[in-house]
Design a protein around this motif. Structure first.
Motif, short mmCIF file in Angstrom:
data_model
loop_
_atom_site.label_atom_id
_atom_site.label_comp_id
_atom_site.label_asym_id
_atom_site.label_seq_id
_atom_site.Cartn_x
_atom_site.Cartn_y
_atom_site.Cartn_z
N ASP A 60 0.83 -1.21 0.00
CA ASP A 60 0.00 0.00 0.00
C ASP A 60 0.86 1.26 0.00
O ASP A 60 0.56 2.23 -0.70
CB ASP A 60 -0.94 0.02 1.20
N CYS B 3 0.65 4.10 -2.85
CA CYS B 3 0.35 5.48 -2.48
C CYS B 3 1.50 6.41 -2.86
O CYS B 3 1.27 7.54 -3.33
CB CYS B 3 0.04 5.57 -0.98
N TRP B 4 2.73 5.97 -2.70
CA TRP B 4 3.89 6.77 -3.10
C TRP B 4 3.85 7.05 -4.61
O TRP B 4 4.06 8.18 -5.04
CB TRP B 4 5.19 6.03 -2.75
N TYR C 158 -2.31 8.70 -3.98
CA TYR C 158 -3.51 8.36 -3.21
C TYR C 158 -3.14 8.24 -1.73
O TYR C 158 -2.02 7.86 -1.39
CB TYR C 158 -4.11 7.02 -3.64
N ASP C 159 -4.11 8.52 -0.85
CA ASP C 159 -3.94 8.16 0.55
C ASP C 159 -4.62 6.80 0.74
O ASP C 159 -5.25 6.27 -0.18
CB ASP C 159 -4.49 9.24 1.49
N GLN C 160 -4.48 6.24 1.91
CA GLN C 160 -5.01 4.90 2.17
C GLN C 160 -6.52 4.82 1.96
O GLN C 160 -7.03 3.85 1.40
CB GLN C 160 -4.64 4.45 3.60
N LEU D 138 -7.30 4.91 -1.79
CA LEU D 138 -6.88 3.63 -2.37
C LEU D 138 -7.94 2.57 -2.10
O LEU D 138 -8.36 1.84 -3.00
CB LEU D 138 -5.53 3.20 -1.80
N CYS E 165 -5.64 9.36 -10.34
CA CYS E 165 -4.69 9.51 -9.23
C CYS E 165 -4.31 10.97 -9.07
O CYS E 165 -4.21 11.71 -10.05
CB CYS E 165 -3.48 8.61 -9.40
#
Length: 116
Positions: A33, A37-38, A42-44, A47, A64
């Motif tokens: 994850d 995200c990197w 996206y943040d968690q 996502l 994104c």
């Protein structure tokens, strides 16, 4: 021109394979994850929303927030192709993600995977 099949494939359908590949090598879902995200911005929470909605790869990458500015530092071969030479921008993003997951599964340190 016909779209490549992976573009219309659900990201949620491939995601468990990313996690499984990493976990088989002693890595974690959280690291997968973090990489996603990197790469995508996206943040968690966002996502997870895409996973729940079964968003296809094309829309996953189109929506994104921002591809990481260090993406040009991702180099090497994946699926027989040098990622830095892939001409289709969407396919290149997908292969960047594949390359990062491969690096994770091969035991590379997370700091190096994230080009830190």
């Amino acid at each position: 021109m016909k779209k490549h099949r992976i573009f219309t494939t659900s990201f949620a359908g491939v995601y468990p394979h990313y996690v499984e590949k990493a976990e088989k090598k002693g890595r974690t879902k959280e690291e997968v994850d973090l990489i996603i995200c990197w790469l995508t911005g996206y943040d968690q929470e966002k996502l997870q929303k895409h996973l729940d909605a079964k968003t296809d790869f094309e829309n996953f990458f189109d929506q994104c927030p921002q591809i990481n500015t260090n993406v040009s530092k991702i180099t090497g071969v994946i699926c027989g192709h040098r990622v830095e030479e892939i001409e289709d921008p969407l396919m290149q993003k997908i292969r960047y993600l594949d390359k990062l997951i491969d690096e994770l599964a091969r035991g590379r340190k997370i700091e190096k995977i994230l080009r830190g």
